[in-house]
Design a protein around this motif. Structure first.
Motif, PDB file in Angstrom:
ATOM      1  N   GLY A 134     -10.491 -11.953 -12.062  1.00 43.94           N
ATOM      2  CA  GLY A 134     -10.900 -10.659 -12.598  1.00 43.94           C
ATOM      3  C   GLY A 134     -12.142 -10.112 -11.933  1.00 43.94           C
ATOM      4  N   LEU A 135     -12.286  -8.788 -12.001  1.00 42.35           N
ATOM      5  CA  LEU A 135     -13.484  -8.155 -11.474  1.00 42.35           C
ATOM      6  C   LEU A 135     -13.762  -6.862 -12.229  1.00 42.35           C
ATOM      7  N   ALA A 136     -15.037  -6.481 -12.234  1.00 45.44           N
ATOM      8  CA  ALA A 136     -15.477  -5.217 -12.818  1.00 45.44           C
ATOM      9  C   ALA A 136     -16.536  -4.627 -11.906  1.00 45.44           C
ATOM     10  N   GLN A 137     -16.543  -3.294 -11.779  1.00 41.70           N
ATOM     11  CA  GLN A 137     -17.522  -2.591 -10.956  1.00 41.70           C
ATOM     12  C   GLN A 137     -17.916  -1.322 -11.703  1.00 41.70           C
ATOM     13  N   ASN A 138     -19.118  -1.293 -12.245  1.00 41.26           N
ATOM     14  CA  ASN A 138     -19.514  -0.217 -13.152  1.00 41.26           C
ATOM     15  C   ASN A 138     -20.419   0.806 -12.477  1.00 41.26           C
ATOM     16  N   ALA A 139     -20.280   2.065 -12.902  1.00 42.07           N
ATOM     17  CA  ALA A 139     -21.160   3.160 -12.502  1.00 42.07           C
ATOM     18  C   ALA A 139     -21.401   4.041 -13.717  1.00 42.07           C
ATOM     19  N   GLN A 140     -22.515   4.771 -13.715  1.00 40.38           N
ATOM     20  CA  GLN A 140     -22.871   5.575 -14.875  1.00 40.38           C
ATOM     21  C   GLN A 140     -22.081   6.877 -14.944  1.00 40.38           C
ATOM     22  N   SER A 141     -21.709   7.424 -13.785  1.00 40.84           N
ATOM     23  CA  SER A 141     -20.948   8.672 -13.743  1.00 40.84           C
ATOM     24  C   SER A 141     -20.450   8.902 -12.325  1.00 40.84           C
ATOM     25  N   GLU A 142     -19.615   9.911 -12.170  1.00 37.04           N
ATOM     26  CA  GLU A 142     -19.219  10.337 -10.825  1.00 37.04           C
ATOM     27  C   GLU A 142     -20.406  11.030 -10.169  1.00 37.04           C
ATOM     28  N   THR A 143     -20.727  10.654  -8.937  1.00 40.10           N
ATOM     29  CA  THR A 143     -21.875  11.239  -8.240  1.00 40.10           C
ATOM     30  C   THR A 143     -21.540  11.463  -6.774  1.00 40.10           C
ATOM     31  N   LEU A 144     -22.376  12.238  -6.123  1.00 37.44           N
ATOM     32  CA  LEU A 144     -22.254  12.432  -4.672  1.00 37.44           C
ATOM     33  C   LEU A 144     -23.098  11.427  -3.910  1.00 37.44           C
ATOM     34  N   TYR A 145     -24.159  10.936  -4.569  1.00 35.95           N
ATOM     35  CA  TYR A 145     -25.057   9.986  -3.934  1.00 35.95           C
ATOM     36  C   TYR A 145     -25.316   8.832  -4.899  1.00 35.95           C
ATOM     37  N   LYS A 146     -25.832   7.755  -4.371  1.00 31.20           N
ATOM     38  CA  LYS A 146     -26.125   6.586  -5.194  1.00 31.20           C
ATOM     39  C   LYS A 146     -27.214   6.909  -6.213  1.00 31.20           C
ATOM     40  N   ILE A 147     -26.970   6.545  -7.475  1.00 33.74           N
ATOM     41  CA  ILE A 147     -27.978   6.680  -8.520  1.00 33.74           C
ATOM     42  C   ILE A 147     -28.116   5.345  -9.242  1.00 33.74           C
TER      43      ILE A 147
END
Length: 429
Positions: free
Chosen positions: A160-173
């Motif tokens: 298993g794997l998970a890769q989280n982000a806070q929102s869709e963005t154009l640049y890394k936040i």
């Protein structure tokens, strides 16, 4: 009601109901309503002087849809969690609203290989490292992808794997959600005639802000396994895990976990057992220096199941701590539709507890943290309706007061009563 209606429309529109089409298909539509009253007087922490008990009713409401065929599976669980009275009678919206507890799809490549992706519960073995935390009204689910391999009826392998982000963005936040940033794991389970063996490796990535205020990801590794043996009426299990790498503060992590339990069942449906659990900890002085972390962390487990139901340890707290040794004596009696449980616990700190006295001096305390007695009773009216309740008492010590605050001389107790409705509205297998 509109959401229920819309869900029915989705079911009727997407999934075929022709007699021939359902030969290799399954469809289940179910629900759950679970109101629970709680009286809290020293729950999770020792009650301080001058504070009164809290009492409230919380409720979980769910709609579950499951569809399966030879080629794929599909699951959705809509959920609303509320406290009675958190909105007025003429409310236009809820405090928490309706959320997706689960929303996943599974591609079936063959009888041996499948791939499951989406919002889903992850639960393995005794749920010490990964669990669904069903006791909490919100429960736990992950946005993850899992490759499932079943080479034979006795063996299971999950990657298993998970890769989280806070929102869709154009640049890394920066990732500012109180959550892991990423994880990867592999779980292996082999069942033998009277025994079973599970092995787990988890690479857990947590967000960390460096000195220049940029965000990085620091990784810890948890690996170990669990062995079970059944020779009716005797059951035995033992587990061991080690944690290394870095904690979320970028400090070196080196911690251990060990547990064992044996139970024996009598013909009168009475079961008694003896269990012991050790979670390594960091001494108070080492915590003050904020260097090597020796505290074992059961990251995503169903921690309410372990170390007392009053949740003093590892349920939203105590992760960076002096550790724990827990000796328990579980007793269970079944009688017709009733199930009674009584579980006494005796707690000790795994690492030295001290309190700074100023001027570089420390006062040491005994390792005894106290004892807890948990009692619960459950009655099944039917397969769909049950009522359960419980009472717990924590006998805290001065050492536990040093760690948790409050006044250990106060009485600390917790009581609850819960009614559960779990109807199946439609099922076609």
């Amino acid at each position: 009601m509109k959401k229920i209606y819309h869900l029915f429309v989705i079911v009727l529109t997407i999934f075929p109901f022709g007699r021939g089409n359902l030969k290799a298909q399954s469809l289940t539509f179910s629900g759950e309503i679970r109101p629970r009253f709680e009286f809290r007087h020293g729950y999770k922490t020792i009650i301080p002087d001058g504070n009164s008990a809290a009492s409230f009713i919380s409720q979980r409401t769910r709609l579950n849809l499951f569809y399966g065929s030879q080629k794929f599976k599909f699951g959705i669980a809509l959920q609303n969690v509320r406290v009675w009275g958190d909105v007025p009678q003429l409310n236009s919206s809820d405090v928490y609203g309706t959320a997706l507890h689960q929303a996943w799809g599974e591609v079936i490549f063959s009888k041996k290989l499948a791939f499951k992706i989406g919002r889903q519960e992850i639960s393995y073995d005794d749920q010490r490292i990964f669990g669904g935390v069903n006791w909490t009204q919100q429960a736990r689910s992950h946005d993850a992808a899992i490759l499932k391999y079943r080479p034979n009826k006795m063996t299971k392998i999950d990657v298993g794997l998970a890769q989280n982000a806070q929102s869709e963005t154009l640049y890394k936040i920066d990732y500012l959600v109180n959550n892991y940033k990423t994880f990867q794991y592999i779980w292996y389970h082999r069942r033998f005639n009277k025994s079973g063996l599970s092995l787990l490796f988890l690479n857990n990535g947590m967000p960390y802000h460096e000195s220049n205020n940029s965000q990085a990801v620091v990784y810890s590794q948890t690996y170990g396994g669990r062995f079970t043996y059944t020779y009716n009426p005797l059951n035995f299990n033992a587990s061991f895990y080690y944690q290394g790498g870095k904690n979320k503060l970028d400090n070196t992590l080196s911690a251990e976990y060990a547990a064992a339990e044996v139970t024996y069942s009598l013909p009168c449906e009475f079961t008694f057992g003896l269990g012991g659990e050790y979670l390594s900890g960091t001494s108070s002085k080492e915590q003050a220096l904020n260097q090597t972390d020796n505290s074992f962390k059961p990251f995503y487990g169903t921690n309410h199941k372990f170390n007392g139901w009053m949740d003093y340890f590892y349920v939203g707290n105590y992760m960076y701590s002096n550790g724990l040794m827990d000796i328990s004596l579980p007793l269970t009696q079944k009688a017709n539709r009733f199930t009674f449980k009584l579980v006494p616990h005796y707690f000790l700190a795994a690492a030295k507890v001290s309190a700074s006295q100023g001027n570089g001096t420390w006062k040491d305390y005994k390792s005894n943290l106290g004892a807890e007695i948990d009692f619960s009773a459950n009655y099944n009216f039917s397969n769909d309706v049950s009522i359960s309740g419980g009472y717990s008492q924590m006998m805290a010590t001065q050492t536990l007061q040093v760690l948790k605050g409050g006044n250990h001389k106060n009485s600390n107790n917790w009581a609850w009563l819960m009614l559960t409705f779990k109807p199946t509205f439609f099922s076609k297998l």
